[in-house]
Design a protein around this motif. Structure first.
Motif, PDB file in Angstrom:
ATOM      1  N   GLU A 503     -25.359  32.729 -92.098  1.00 14.49           N
ATOM      2  CA  GLU A 503     -24.733  32.366 -93.362  1.00 14.49           C
ATOM      3  C   GLU A 503     -25.228  31.025 -93.903  1.00 14.49           C
ATOM      4  N   VAL A 504     -25.484  30.074 -93.034  1.00  9.53           N
ATOM      5  CA  VAL A 504     -25.862  28.741 -93.517  1.00  9.53           C
ATOM      6  C   VAL A 504     -27.364  28.604 -93.721  1.00  9.53           C
ATOM      7  N   THR A 505     -28.109  29.634 -93.365  1.00  8.96           N
ATOM      8  CA  THR A 505     -29.543  29.675 -93.660  1.00  8.96           C
ATOM      9  C   THR A 505     -29.830  30.952 -94.430  1.00  8.96           C
ATOM     10  N   SER A 506     -31.001  31.030 -95.052  1.00  7.64           N
ATOM     11  CA  SER A 506     -31.324  32.251 -95.800  1.00  7.64           C
ATOM     12  C   SER A 506     -31.507  33.440 -94.868  1.00  7.64           C
ATOM     13  N   GLY A 507     -31.862  33.183 -93.622  1.00  3.12           N
ATOM     14  CA  GLY A 507     -31.857  34.203 -92.577  1.00  3.12           C
ATOM     15  C   GLY A 507     -32.520  35.513 -92.952  1.00  3.12           C
ATOM     16  N   SER A 508     -32.063  36.573 -92.299  1.00  7.73           N
ATOM     17  CA  SER A 508     -32.668  37.888 -92.495  1.00  7.73           C
ATOM     18  C   SER A 508     -32.269  38.524 -93.810  1.00  7.73           C
ATOM     19  N   ASP A 509     -31.096  38.136 -94.355  1.00  7.48           N
ATOM     20  CA  ASP A 509     -30.653  38.745 -95.611  1.00  7.48           C
ATOM     21  C   ASP A 509     -31.150  37.992 -96.833  1.00  7.48           C
ATOM     22  N   GLY A 510     -31.725  36.826 -96.617  1.00  6.84           N
ATOM     23  CA  GLY A 510     -32.288  36.074 -97.730  1.00  6.84           C
ATOM     24  C   GLY A 510     -31.289  35.248 -98.508  1.00  6.84           C
ATOM     25  N   TYR A 511     -30.054  35.149 -98.021  1.00  8.58           N
ATOM     26  CA  TYR A 511     -29.021  34.429 -98.766  1.00  8.58           C
ATOM     27  C   TYR A 511     -28.318  33.404 -97.884  1.00  8.58           C
ATOM     28  N   ILE A 512     -27.906  32.307 -98.502  1.00 11.87           N
ATOM     29  CA  ILE A 512     -27.005  31.354 -97.870  1.00 11.87           C
ATOM     30  C   ILE A 512     -25.616  31.631 -98.405  1.00 11.87           C
ATOM     31  N   THR A 513     -24.691  31.957 -97.517  1.00 13.50           N
ATOM     32  CA  THR A 513     -23.341  32.319 -97.930  1.00 13.50           C
ATOM     33  C   THR A 513     -22.336  31.337 -97.344  1.00 13.50           C
ATOM     34  N   ASP A 514     -21.092  31.514 -97.737  1.00  6.04           N
ATOM     35  CA  ASP A 514     -20.019  30.634 -97.291  1.00  6.04           C
ATOM     36  C   ASP A 514     -19.551  31.092 -95.912  1.00  6.04           C
ATOM     37  N   PRO A 515     -19.799  30.272 -94.878  1.00  2.00           N
ATOM     38  CA  PRO A 515     -19.425  30.703 -93.526  1.00  2.00           C
ATOM     39  C   PRO A 515     -17.926  30.684 -93.281  1.00  2.00           C
ATOM     40  N   TRP A 516     -17.165  30.160 -94.240  1.00  4.83           N
ATOM     41  CA  TRP A 516     -15.706  30.157 -94.112  1.00  4.83           C
ATOM     42  C   TRP A 516     -15.043  31.181 -95.030  1.00  4.83           C
ATOM     43  N   ASP A 517     -15.817  32.004 -95.728  1.00  5.55           N
ATOM     44  CA  ASP A 517     -15.276  33.027 -96.632  1.00  5.55           C
ATOM     45  C   ASP A 517     -15.993  34.330 -96.331  1.00  5.55           C
ATOM     46  N   SER A 518     -15.253  35.294 -95.831  1.00  3.21           N
ATOM     47  CA  SER A 518     -15.879  36.559 -95.435  1.00  3.21           C
ATOM     48  C   SER A 518     -16.469  37.307 -96.621  1.00  3.21           C
ATOM     49  N   ASP A 519     -15.963  37.041 -97.813  1.00  4.54           N
ATOM     50  CA  ASP A 519     -16.481  37.668 -99.028  1.00  4.54           C
ATOM     51  C   ASP A 519     -16.832  36.558-100.008  1.00  4.54           C
ATOM     52  N   SER A 520     -18.042  36.052 -99.879  1.00  2.00           N
ATOM     53  CA  SER A 520     -18.418  34.842-100.611  1.00  2.00           C
ATOM     54  C   SER A 520     -18.305  35.003-102.113  1.00  2.00           C
ATOM     55  N   ASP A 521     -18.564  36.195-102.629  1.00  2.00           N
ATOM     56  CA  ASP A 521     -18.512  36.381-104.077  1.00  2.00           C
ATOM     57  C   ASP A 521     -17.259  37.108-104.544  1.00  2.00           C
ATOM     58  N   ASP A 522     -16.338  37.384-103.606  1.00  2.00           N
ATOM     59  CA  ASP A 522     -15.038  37.994-103.948  1.00  2.00           C
ATOM     60  C   ASP A 522     -15.195  39.295-104.739  1.00  2.00           C
ATOM     61  N   ASP A 523     -16.131  40.122-104.310  1.00  2.00           N
ATOM     62  CA  ASP A 523     -16.326  41.396-105.007  1.00  2.00           C
ATOM     63  C   ASP A 523     -15.759  42.579-104.231  1.00  2.00           C
ATOM     64  N   GLY A 524     -15.088  42.293-103.114  1.00  2.00           N
ATOM     65  CA  GLY A 524     -14.493  43.359-102.321  1.00  2.00           C
ATOM     66  C   GLY A 524     -15.356  43.832-101.176  1.00  2.00           C
ATOM     67  N   LEU A 525     -16.633  43.406-101.162  1.00  2.00           N
ATOM     68  CA  LEU A 525     -17.517  43.707-100.043  1.00  2.00           C
ATOM     69  C   LEU A 525     -17.670  42.433 -99.226  1.00  2.00           C
ATOM     70  N   ASN A 526     -17.422  42.487 -97.916  1.00  2.00           N
ATOM     71  CA  ASN A 526     -17.643  41.267 -97.147  1.00  2.00           C
ATOM     72  C   ASN A 526     -19.143  41.022 -97.002  1.00  2.00           C
ATOM     73  N   ASP A 527     -19.474  39.820 -96.573  1.00  2.00           N
ATOM     74  CA  ASP A 527     -20.875  39.404 -96.590  1.00  2.00           C
ATOM     75  C   ASP A 527     -21.752  40.300 -95.723  1.00  2.00           C
ATOM     76  N   GLU A 528     -21.221  40.783 -94.608  1.00  2.00           N
ATOM     77  CA  GLU A 528     -22.008  41.675 -93.769  1.00  2.00           C
ATOM     78  C   GLU A 528     -22.286  42.985 -94.492  1.00  2.00           C
ATOM     79  N   GLU A 529     -21.258  43.551 -95.169  1.00  2.00           N
ATOM     80  CA  GLU A 529     -21.465  44.797 -95.905  1.00  2.00           C
ATOM     81  C   GLU A 529     -22.499  44.605 -97.005  1.00  2.00           C
TER      82      GLU A 529
END
Length: 735
Positions: A503-529
């Motif tokens: 989450e804190v690096t672009s990693g394999s998914d290419g995105y840096i996300t909020d490691p304290w919010d399971s759904d960084s963009d609040d769209d109903g899909l968690n970051d893993e999904e």
């Protein structure tokens, strides 16, 4: 003998040869001999002005395991450089010149280091990224700060003198704790120690009023010592004679180096035949007693009882304070000092010349030594009037040893105390952290106490060290706490299925996300999904079609699974949102089928006056219910919104599929009769020879010729008259 020696020395210096020149106490010069140790330029960095009285400080500000270099300039900027000489940040103080040497410490116990530097009227406190935390107005020409916990409250205080004649003591937030007025400007960096062993610290500072002042921890005068001229020197404190009590060393413009005991009584003084600046202290030769190094016109080495051990001739040491370190790893110290003949000099523990480096202008700056690149060999940092700071690398050695006085006032804390175990913490600061001043790694975890303090790990706990990763998520605990705010004991702080590192690096998914919010963009899909679906976890509508990602990847409220990366999943020209909402076209269409009604016209073509020129119903294959689907109408050129395009009383579908007539020509065979009339009368609408006769005369019929040439027969009048006559006869009979 002096004149021949000077000539030889100049020749050797010009040719750049490394020499050893020994000067004994009776000023006899031995023959120069070659030395293996050498120096080369590692890097240099140009500042916005020359470097006068300020000197380099080193500390690991960003916890990357490498020391940063801090230095001010005559242009009023404080620079922070990385270990390779690249600029990390700079701060403009607004002053014309920075003449103080920075101090570094975690003042507010937020687990990050603050940087303190004085310039003109202010003492500035910056955070580790160069942002201003606070500043304190202390009067013109403020000098180098010192940090120590004076009152034992576990927070460090800041001590700084100024041209307003005051010594100020500030708390960790920049508030004034106390101030002491001397009789003239203070051009001295304070030193701190518990001189009288009463459990509280004393503050030592010199003033241009000729006095050395000893103040208690609350700013009261304990004693004062008078010299015969101004004091610009910063005091050094050490137990010189091994009697268990500390001595104070200070230079004066009276040309003496003064040594006073812990009560302010003179123990000895040594005349140097020039204005004396600030001393340094170390055991140069490993004999168990301390030597005092100080620059005046020459470099002097004085023993612990005030006798001269040796001196090294300089043009003028100016304001440069000696740095002391074992550069070549032979357990004996080298001494580094700048000179106003434009050179930086290195001499060994007996005063022999080891090397010099031509800077090109006055070297009033004090050298600093540190292992910047972690190769086990110390680098030398020095500034000059050339506007450059230089990083010099030692050659001809495989490792370096101790550095008991590694910068201007002993350490990065500027306390005027030795760093006996060379761990970047001076002996006083080791007391603050409860570490062992004779053991560079108090907890034996392979990390020096100083590096642990910089990284905010516990130097007394071998299970807490820089780089410790308690949850094995690939992020050091310190970085989790300070930089990312994640849980160092949970590899997935927000339990979204993505590890904190991902989450804190672009990693394999290419995105840096909020490691304290399971759904960084609040769209109903968690970051893993989102990672599984390939959507953007920081954008609730990855394709910007008006449908959030969860709605697209599930059947959701619209009943369809659409492509979250394609705003027109079926590529029909209508975006997905338009298709599943009434929108501008007023229809609900299938966003994954480009032809919802399967009429061979895509939904977009039907919803606009496209290629066929008509707007049709994309949910009804035969918009005008004429038996001809909209796609076929487009092919035939008929009007898909008019069931009888040529108004011949036959639907377009009948003409195409049943009678094979032309739906765009009301008289397909050009025989003068409309297709509908011919069909009604039983004639073939596409055979010009098969049509009704021109005139029809039969019982009960009338023939009417239409003006246009189209004749039609109507059984109206005779039939009507017959009906009327029959009704009349019937009524008469009834009567």
């Amino acid at each position: 003998m002096k004149k021949p020696f000077v000539g030889l020395l100049v020749i050797f210096m010009i040719t750049g040869m490394s020499l050893s020149v020994v000067k004994s106490m009776n000023t006899h010069y031995d023959i120069p001999i070659p030395s293996a140790i050498g120096v080369t330029l590692g890097w240099q960095y140009k500042l916005d002005g020359n470097i006068h009285m300020t000197s380099a400080s080193v500390a690991d500000l960003d916890w990357d395991g490498h020391l940063e270099v801090l230095i001010g300039s005559r242009g009023g900027y404080l620079y922070c450089l990385n270990y390779t000489g690249g600029l990390e940040w700079r701060y403009q103080t607004g002053a014309d010149i920075i003449s103080s040497t920075p101090a570094v410490a975690d003042l507010d116990k937020d687990r990050t280091q603050e940087v303190l530097v004085a310039a003109d009227n202010y003492l500035y406190c910056l955070n580790y990224t160069g942002g201003l935390e606070w500043k304190y107005f202390s009067g013109y020409s403020t000098h180098s700060p010192c940090v120590a916990d004076l009152d034992g409250d576990d927070f460090l205080e800041v001590l700084v003198g100024s041209g307003s004649d005051y010594l100020y003591c500030l708390n960790h937030t920049g508030g004034l704790e106390w101030q002491y007025l001397t009789g003239n400007n203070i051009d001295s960096c304070p030193a701190v120690a518990d001189l009288d062993e009463d459990g509280t610290l004393e503050v030592l500072v010199g003033s241009m009023d000729t006095y050395l002042y000893c103040l208690n921890h609350i700013g009261g005068l304990e004693w004062q010592y008078k010299t015969d001229d101004e004091i610009h020197s910063s005091p050094a404190i050490a137990d010189l004679d091994g009697d268990g009590t500390l001595e104070v060393l200070v230079g004066s413009y009276d040309m003496y180096l003064h040594c006073v005991d812990h009560t302010g009584i003179q123990e000895w003084r040594y005349w140097l035949n020039d204005e004396v600046f600030s001393p340094s202290v170390a055991d140069l030769d490993g004999d168990g007693t301390l030597e005092v190094l100080v620059g005046a016109y020459n470099l002097y080495c004085v023993n612990h009882i005030g006798g001269l051990e040796w001196q090294y001739p300089l043009f003028n040491a100016g304001l440069s304070v000696p740095a002391i370190a074992d550069l070549d790893g032979d357990s004996m110290m080298e001494v580094l000092i700048g000179s106003r003949d434009d050179y930086l000099y290195c001499v060994n523990h007996t005063g022999n010349f080891e090397w010099n480096y031509l800077i090109g202008d006055f070297v009033d700056s004090s050298p600093a030594v540190a292992d910047l690149n972690n190769d086990g060999i110390l680098e030398v940092l020095v500034g000059s009037w050339t506007d450059y700071i230089y990083c010099l690398e030692i050659t001809g050695v495989t490792s370096s040893g101790a550095a008991p006085w590694y910068s201007f006032h002993g350490s990065v804390f500027n306390t005027g105390r030795m760093d006996s175990d060379s761990d970047y913490l001076d002996d006083l600061t080791e007391e603050y952290y409860n570490t062992n001043s004779s053991d560079s790694d108090s907890d034996d975890d392979t990390y020096s106490d100083g590096m642990e303090v910089f990284a905010d790990t516990d130097p007394n706990d071998d299970q807490d060290y820089p780089g410790l990763d308690s949850d094995d998520d690939g992020i050091a605990d310190f970085d989790e706490i300070i930089i990312h705010g994640t849980d160092p004991n949970d590899p997935d702080s927000d339990d979204d299925g993505l590890g904190d590192l991902e989450e804190v690096t672009s990693g394999s998914d290419g995105y840096i996300t909020d490691p304290w919010d399971s759904d960084s963009d609040d769209d109903g899909l968690n970051d893993e999904e989102e990672a599984i679906q390939g959507t953007n976890p920081n954008d609730d509508d990855s394709d910007d079609d008006g449908l959030d990602d969860q709605e697209e990847v599930t059947s959701g409220s619209d009943g369809y699974i659409t492509d979250p990366w394609n705003n027109d999943s079926d590529e029909d020209g209508l975006d997905d949102y338009e298709e599943v909402n009434l929108g501008t076209d007023g229809y609900l269409t299938n966003p994954v089928n480009n032809d919802t009604d399967n009429d061979d016209l895509n939904d977009y073509e039907e919803s606009v006056t496209g290629n066929d020129g008509y707007i049709t119903d994309p949910t009804d294959s035969d918009t005008d219910d004429d038996g001809l689907v909209d796609g076929d109408e487009y092919v035939e050129g008929t009007n898909p919104t008019d069931s009888d395009s040529d108004d011949d009383w036959l639907t377009d579908g009948e003409e195409i599929h049943t009678y094979y007539s032309n739906p765009l020509n009301k008289d397909s065979d050009d025989d003068g009769y409309t297709d509908g009339l011919e069909v009604a009368l039983g004639f073939n609408p596409i055979d010009p020879l098969d049509h009704p006769p021109d005139t029809i005369t039969q019982n009960n019929t009338v023939t009417t010729t239409v003006e246009s040439g189209i004749t039609f027969t109507s059984v109206v009048l005779t039939f009507t008259l017959g009906i009327v006559a029959a009704v009349i006869l019937l009524r008469r009979r009834i009567k």
